[in-house]
Write a protein that holds these residues in place. Structure first.
Motif, PDB file in Angstrom:
ATOM      1  N   ASN A   5      32.651  39.144  32.745  1.00  0.00           N
ATOM      2  CA  ASN A   5      34.018  39.129  33.270  1.00  0.00           C
ATOM      3  C   ASN A   5      35.009  38.951  32.124  1.00  0.00           C
ATOM      4  O   ASN A   5      34.625  38.815  30.960  1.00  0.00           O
TER       5      ASN A   5
ATOM      6  N   THR B 209      32.758  40.731  40.753  1.00  0.00           N
ATOM      7  CA  THR B 209      33.806  41.407  41.509  1.00  0.00           C
ATOM      8  C   THR B 209      34.974  41.678  40.564  1.00  0.00           C
ATOM      9  O   THR B 209      35.003  41.186  39.435  1.00  0.00           O
ATOM     10  N   ALA B 210      35.951  42.441  41.023  1.00  0.00           N
ATOM     11  CA  ALA B 210      37.089  42.812  40.179  1.00  0.00           C
ATOM     12  C   ALA B 210      37.833  41.589  39.651  1.00  0.00           C
ATOM     13  O   ALA B 210      38.332  41.595  38.524  1.00  0.00           O
ATOM     14  N   ASP B 211      37.917  40.508  40.450  1.00  0.00           N
ATOM     15  CA  ASP B 211      38.638  39.318  39.990  1.00  0.00           C
ATOM     16  C   ASP B 211      37.817  38.476  39.014  1.00  0.00           C
ATOM     17  O   ASP B 211      38.338  37.550  38.391  1.00  0.00           O
TER      18      ASP B 211
END
Length: 169
Positions: A81, A148-150
């Motif tokens: 991330n 996830t995208a976040d």
């Protein structure tokens, strides 16, 4: 022949070689600070569990220089991330990846590596001095984690209630 990592400008030009080990280096992702995470089987003696062919995780600057070990534990299916946290599935030994409903000491689990903050480097230092946390405890297979995208949650595959269904954590 070995597989090394090269970098070239988006506009083209001459590729610059970043790794020179005689084995195979496989690039995984480029972090926001420009470091490149890759796997390689460089530390033969540091292999976990004496399983041949296990690659460890390393980083190298996109500007070149010495490679830095992140962990000598064999890892696969990595997701990173924007904070530099790394999700991965561990590798404890060989098992046929298509074997259904397998439970033993070599089934895969999902882990997260949270790098330490190094005030002398970029905001996140991928140097192996961070914190490793096991995220799944199912006795069977947990695989293929993806942020996830976040970047705060993740999806993964598990056989907890069937044959590799998608889970959210």
């Amino acid at each position: 022949k070995s597989k090394d990592i090269y970098i070239v400008s988006a506009e083209g030009g001459t590729p610059e070689r970043l790794t020179t080990h005689t084995g195979n280096e496989t690039p995984l992702t480029v972090l926001q600070d420009g470091n490149i995470l890759f796997t390689a089987n460089i530390q033969q003696d540091a292999q976990y569990g004496d399983f041949p062919g296990n690659a460890q995780l390393y980083s190298v600057s996109s500007k070149g220089g010495r490679i830095k070990p992140v962990t000598s534990l064999p890892v696969s299916n990595i997701s990173v991330n924007s904070d530099g946290k790394i999700l991965y599935e561990d590798y404890k030994g060989y098992e046929d990846p298509w074997r259904k409903h397998h439970t033993s000491s070599v089934t895969h689990d999902i882990w997260i590596y949270k790098p330490s903050e190094d005030k002398l480097a970029a905001p996140i230092s991928i140097n192996g001095n961070g914190e490793f946390t096991k995220l799944t405890t199912f006795k069977g297979e947990d695989r293929n984690p993806v942020f996830t995208a976040d970047g705060d949650s993740f999806y993964y595959l598990s056989e907890q209630d069937g044959t590799f269904n998608i889970y959210f954590s």
